[in-house]
Each structure stands twice: as structure tokens, then as C-alpha cells.
Design a protein around this motif. Structure first.
Motif, PDB file in Angstrom:
ATOM      1  N   ALA A 117       0.824  -1.212   0.000  1.00 16.01           N
ATOM      2  CA  ALA A 117       0.000   0.000   0.000  1.00 16.01           C
ATOM      3  C   ALA A 117       0.859   1.265   0.000  1.00 16.01           C
ATOM      4  CB  ALA A 117      -0.938  -0.003   1.207  1.00 16.01           C
ATOM      5  N   GLY A 118       2.184   1.100  -0.133  1.00 14.33           N
ATOM      6  CA  GLY A 118       3.090   2.251  -0.230  1.00 14.33           C
ATOM      7  C   GLY A 118       3.388   2.573  -1.691  1.00 14.33           C
ATOM      8  N   PHE A 119       4.249   3.553  -1.885  1.00 18.00           N
ATOM      9  CA  PHE A 119       4.527   4.077  -3.241  1.00 18.00           C
ATOM     10  C   PHE A 119       4.923   2.983  -4.253  1.00 18.00           C
ATOM     11  CE2 PHE A 119       8.402   6.014  -5.544  1.00 18.00           C
ATOM     12  CZ  PHE A 119       7.697   6.244  -6.713  1.00 18.00           C
ATOM     13  N   ILE A 120       6.049   2.328  -3.994  1.00 19.88           N
ATOM     14  CA  ILE A 120       6.535   1.380  -5.011  1.00 19.88           C
ATOM     15  C   ILE A 120       5.669   0.121  -5.016  1.00 19.88           C
ATOM     16  CG2 ILE A 120       8.548   0.154  -5.917  1.00 19.88           C
ATOM     17  CD1 ILE A 120      10.337   2.162  -4.474  1.00 19.88           C
ATOM     18  N   GLU A 150      10.288   1.374   6.636  1.00 21.18           N
ATOM     19  CA  GLU A 150      10.303   2.811   6.896  1.00 21.18           C
ATOM     20  C   GLU A 150      11.312   3.353   5.892  1.00 21.18           C
ATOM     21  OE1 GLU A 150       8.652   4.897   8.754  1.00 21.18           O
ATOM     22  OE2 GLU A 150       7.384   3.393   9.714  1.00 21.18           O
ATOM     23  N   SER A 151      10.905   4.340   5.081  1.00 18.90           N
ATOM     24  CA  SER A 151      11.675   4.632   3.871  1.00 18.90           C
ATOM     25  C   SER A 151      12.248   6.048   3.776  1.00 18.90           C
ATOM     26  CB  SER A 151      10.791   4.381   2.646  1.00 18.90           C
ATOM     27  OG  SER A 151       9.785   5.380   2.570  1.00 18.90           O
ATOM     28  N   HIS A 152      11.973   6.908   4.768  1.00  8.94           N
ATOM     29  CA  HIS A 152      12.377   8.308   4.544  1.00  8.94           C
ATOM     30  C   HIS A 152      13.544   8.736   5.446  1.00  8.94           C
ATOM     31  CE1 HIS A 152      12.204  12.205   2.916  1.00  8.94           C
ATOM     32  NE2 HIS A 152      11.563  12.791   3.902  1.00  8.94           N
ATOM     33  N   ASP A 192       1.638  -6.228  10.742  1.00 10.48           N
ATOM     34  CA  ASP A 192       3.043  -5.830  10.864  1.00 10.48           C
ATOM     35  C   ASP A 192       3.953  -6.970  10.408  1.00 10.48           C
ATOM     36  OD1 ASP A 192       5.580  -5.042  11.861  1.00 10.48           O
ATOM     37  OD2 ASP A 192       4.613  -3.890  13.453  1.00 10.48           O
ATOM     38  N   ILE A 193       4.962  -6.647   9.604  1.00 10.33           N
ATOM     39  CA  ILE A 193       5.908  -7.695   9.165  1.00 10.33           C
ATOM     40  C   ILE A 193       6.756  -8.211  10.326  1.00 10.33           C
ATOM     41  CG2 ILE A 193       6.073  -7.040   6.715  1.00 10.33           C
ATOM     42  CD1 ILE A 193       8.757  -5.588   7.529  1.00 10.33           C
ATOM     43  N   ALA A 194       6.716  -7.529  11.459  1.00 14.20           N
ATOM     44  CA  ALA A 194       7.454  -8.039  12.624  1.00 14.20           C
ATOM     45  C   ALA A 194       6.574  -8.936  13.505  1.00 14.20           C
ATOM     46  CB  ALA A 194       8.013  -6.870  13.439  1.00 14.20           C
ATOM     47  N   ASP A 202       0.412  -5.187   4.844  1.00 15.55           N
ATOM     48  CA  ASP A 202       0.833  -3.802   5.053  1.00 15.55           C
ATOM     49  C   ASP A 202       0.265  -3.307   6.383  1.00 15.55           C
ATOM     50  OD1 ASP A 202       1.791  -1.355   2.807  1.00 15.55           O
ATOM     51  OD2 ASP A 202       1.046  -0.809   4.800  1.00 15.55           O
ATOM     52  N   LYS A 203       1.114  -2.618   7.131  1.00 16.69           N
ATOM     53  CA  LYS A 203       0.698  -2.093   8.438  1.00 16.69           C
ATOM     54  C   LYS A 203      -0.140  -0.829   8.311  1.00 16.69           C
ATOM     55  CE  LYS A 203       3.075  -0.802  12.750  1.00 16.69           C
ATOM     56  NZ  LYS A 203       4.414  -0.577  13.340  1.00 16.69           N
ATOM     57  N   LEU A 204      -0.173  -0.281   7.123  1.00 17.85           N
ATOM     58  CA  LEU A 204      -0.856   0.997   6.869  1.00 17.85           C
ATOM     59  C   LEU A 204      -0.336   2.086   7.801  1.00 17.85           C
ATOM     60  CD1 LEU A 204      -4.563  -0.080   6.143  1.00 17.85           C
ATOM     61  CD2 LEU A 204      -2.599   0.001   4.593  1.00 17.85           C
TER      62      LEU A 204
END
Ligand code: NAD
Ligand code: TDX
Length: 334
Positions: free
Chosen positions: A9-12, A80-82, A57-59, A33-35
């Protein structure tokens, strides 16, 4: 093929899901996706009857184990991408990028599922502006920020799981992506939406930092080339020869939006700001015959600007919060 897409649900990830559904008929997609703030599940509305979205959560080891056990392939985008966020609070970067990847790898090991790991060129650190070198698969890891160091750590976990436990994994390290559905915290959408809301673009430091831009569809096509034909255990660098400095990118955006090329401001630099990234994608091109389709950055940018113009509803609500966050640290220079 049952495909588990993390971070879909993220950009890529959104672009990967939409493109996969448009170009292949062999994929049955589940998204985990954790949204977080970065996600927009509404972007998946047009394909909601063709994908299953699991919010989690993937964790979360139990959840992940069940989903990986039902898949033939895991494509791991969630992160977390930024960089700027990682400088303000590194904690979720460690949990998601490191512990989350570890959790997926353990499930992949238990169930013997094919795994593709999405990573970044930032794991290699940076290059000088006058250095003719570009990153290759043999470049030593030297990450600078909490974001890039947790991505580097996640890549090393994958390599160790391949070597020690013989999991069927591949890794790709891609350069800076641009295109539709990118969060307005990132450089290109931030500046486009600044201009569209009557605010001058913000350029960090002297604006001479160089990024190697690639359209998100070219990235995702390369990911499929690696999944389909890549050698297990290998790393492939993905890049489209798109080097440009930030100042030039902003000037181009301004020109495409009918503004004077100098209608931007310089603001405080990012601490530890990487100077230049550049990818040599020879291995991907020669082994897998991948080629980028978006070879003209200016027309790719023009199409992206058009998308943000036409999809103001998608970004408008997020914009004020993002700018309020930036305003806490950002000072005008000069
Ligand atoms: P993004 O921030 O737009 O999206 C990340 C997605 O992951 C979001 O939907 C978010 O909700 C989800 N997520 C975050 N933490 C999660 C968790 N703990 N469990 C489940 N889902 C979680 O990021 P993006 O730009 O689409 O990047 C995707 C991947 O590509 C990342 O691994 C990133 O490192 C990599 N990458 C990005 C670029 C780029 O230019 N954006 C370049 C190279 C590599
Ligand atoms: O307002 C800004 N002004 C500015 O000058 C912002 C947000 C950024 N910048 C600069 C910093 C970078 O030199 O623009 C360049 C690009 O910045 P970002 O969009 O934040 O990207 P970057 O830090 O290069 O990282 C991106 O590419 C690699 C992605 O966010 C990562 O997820 C990916 O791994």
C-alpha cells in the motif's frame, strides 16, 4: 503463483501491484501492510476485487508465518523509507527494516518459499561529485543514515540466510524512484505540490547533491526480471542512468509548471546528507536483458506532474501535516 507483497500500500508497492495485475495473468496477490502514515490503501480501490489486503506488521511472527506458508513467492517492499524521518526518530526503522526482515526470513526458511528483497543504492554510502565511479554489486557497504544502515543490515541478513540456510532469495538495490503515488514527503512530489499550492520549492544545502532517478515502472519491471530469470543468491543493481542534481530537478519542475526557473529557496541541509548516488546496472542489463522504458527524465517528470495535478485529492490531506513537520527544523538560507 501466489505472491505475498509486503508494503503493497506504499509508493513502489502500489505501483508493483497495479503493474503486475496489468501485465501478468499468473499472479494471485496478497498484500501485507501495516498501513503506516506512508500507506494509502485507497490507491488499491480499482483492484480491490483482485487482491487480498491483510493489515498487519511484518514483525508479527505468527501473522507472517501463516501468510508466508500460503505463498509461492514473497516480494518484500515494506520499510520505513524516509531519511529525514530516520534522523528525527530511528526507532521504527530498526523495528521494521531489521526485525521485520528477520521475521520474514525465518518464515521463508521454515516454508521454503522464494523470496525477493527490495533494497536501495544508499547502502553503498555516497560518491564525490567529481568521482567518475558508479556503484556496482561489488561496492563495499558504507551506509550513512539510520534509514540506509537499517536497509544495509536487512540486506546482510538476507545474504546470511542464503549462505547459512540455503533460502532461495535474490536482492535488488535500486536508485531513487519517481512516479505516481509517491508520498509528498519525498523530494519530487514535495516540490511539485509546493508549486501547485503556491509555495516555493525547498532545496537542501547548495542543491548540488546528485540522485540517479528511475521511473517506478522501470524499477518494478526489473524486479520481475530478477524474480523470473535472476540467479538465486545474487544481488542486482537497478538504475536507469538518470543522474541529476537537485537544483536541476527543481528548475525543470518549475519550468514544466510555467514558473521562473529560479523561483525556489535554499533551506538548511540534511545532517550527513549523501552527496551523490550513481548506479552501474550492467549486470542486470547483460544477464537479464532488462532496459528502462523511461529514458527521457524530463518527459517522465512531466507525466508525474500531470498525475499530481489530476490527483490533488490523493495528496491534499497529507500535505499540511508533512509541511508542518518540515517547518520544525527547516530554516531559509542566505
Ligand atoms: P513507502 O514509505 O512509500 O511505503 C512503505 C510501505 O510499507 C507503506 O505502505 C507502509 O505502510 C508499509 N510498512 C511500513 N512498516 C511496515 C511494517 N512494520 N509492516 C508492514 N508494512 C509496513 O516506501 P517506498 O518508497 O514505496 O519504498 C518501498 C521499498 O523500496 C522500501 O524497502 C525502500 O527501502 C525501497 N526503495 C525505495 C526507493 C525510493 O526511491 N523510494 C529506492 C530504492 C529502494
Ligand atoms: O525538500 C527536500 N529538499 C531537498 O533538497 C527533500 C525532501 C529532499 N531534498 C534532497 C535530499 C536528497 O538529496 O533531495 C534528494 C532526494 O531526497 P529524498 O526524496 O528524501 O530521497 P533520498 O534521501 O535520496 O532517498 C530516496 O531514495 C533512496 C528514498 O526516500 C529512499 O527510500 C530510497 O532508498
Amino acid at each position: 503463483m501466489r505472491v505475498l507483497v509486503t508494503g503493497g500500500a506504499g509508493f513502489i508497492g502500489v505501483n508493483f501491484v497495479l503493474r503486475t495485475l496489468a501485465t501478468r495473468d499468473d499472479a494471485e496477490i496478497t498484500i501485507l501492510d501495516k498501513l503506516t502514515y506512508a500507506a494509502d490503501p485507497g490507491s488499491l480501490d480499482p483492484v480491490s476485487d483482485q487482491v487480498r489486503l491483510v493489515v498487519g506488521d511484518i514483525a508479527d511472527a505468527e501473522l507472517v508465518d501463516g501468510l508466508v506458508g500460503q505463498a509461492d513467492l514473497v516480494v518484500h517492499f515494506a520499510a520505513e523509507s524516509h531519511n529525514d524521518n530516520s534522523l528525527n526518530d530511528p526507532s521504527p526503522f530498526v523495528t521494521t527494516n531489521l526485525v521485520g526482515t528477520f521475521t520474514l526470513l525465518e518464515a521463508v526458511r521454515r516454508h521454503g518459499v522464494r523470496y525477493h528483497h527490495i533494497s536501495t543504492d544508499e547502502v553503498y554510502g555516497d560518491l564525490d561529485l567529481d568521482d567518475p565511479a558508479r556503484f556496482t554489486e561489488a561496492t563495499p557497504y558504507n551506509p550513512s543514515s539510520p534509514y540506509s544502515s537499517t536497509k544495509a543490515g536487512s540486506d546482510l541478513l538476507v545474504r546470511a540466510w542464503v549462505r547459512s540456510f540455503d533460502i532461495a532469495a535474490t536482492i535488488s538495490n535500486c536508485s531513487n524512484n519517481y512516479g505516481p503515488y509517491q508520498h509528498v514527503e519525498k523530494f519530487i512530489p514535495r516540490q511539485i505540490t509546493n508549486v501547485l499550492t503556491g509555495v516555493k520549492p525547498r532545496v537542501y544545502g547548495d542543491g548540488r547533491n546528485v540522485r540517479d532517478w528511475i521511473h517506478v515502472d522501470d524499477h518494478n519491471d526489473a524486479v520481475w526480471a530478477i524474480i523470473d530469470h535472476g540467479r538465486i543468491g545474487e544481488t542486482y543493481l537497478i538504475g536507469a542512468d538518470g543522474e541529476a542534481d537537485n537544483r536541476t530537478v527543481v528548475e525543470t519542475i518549475l519550468e514544466l509548471l510555467g514558473q521562473p526557473r529560479d523561483a525556489f529557496v535554499f533551506v538548511t541541509d540534511r545532517p550527513g546528507h549523501d552527496r551523490r548516488y550513481a548506479i552501474d546496472s550492467t549486470k542486470l542489463r547483460t544477464e537479464l536483458q532488462w532496459r528502462p522504458r523511461y529514458t527521457d527524465f524530463t518527459s517522465g517528470l512531466a507525466a508525474t506532474i500531470e498525475w499530481y495535478r489530476e490527483n490533488e485529492k490523493w495528496w491534499r490531506e497529507r500535505k499540511a501535516g508533512v509541511e508542518a513537520g518540515y517547518a520544525k527544523n527547516e530554516k531559509l538560507l542566505g
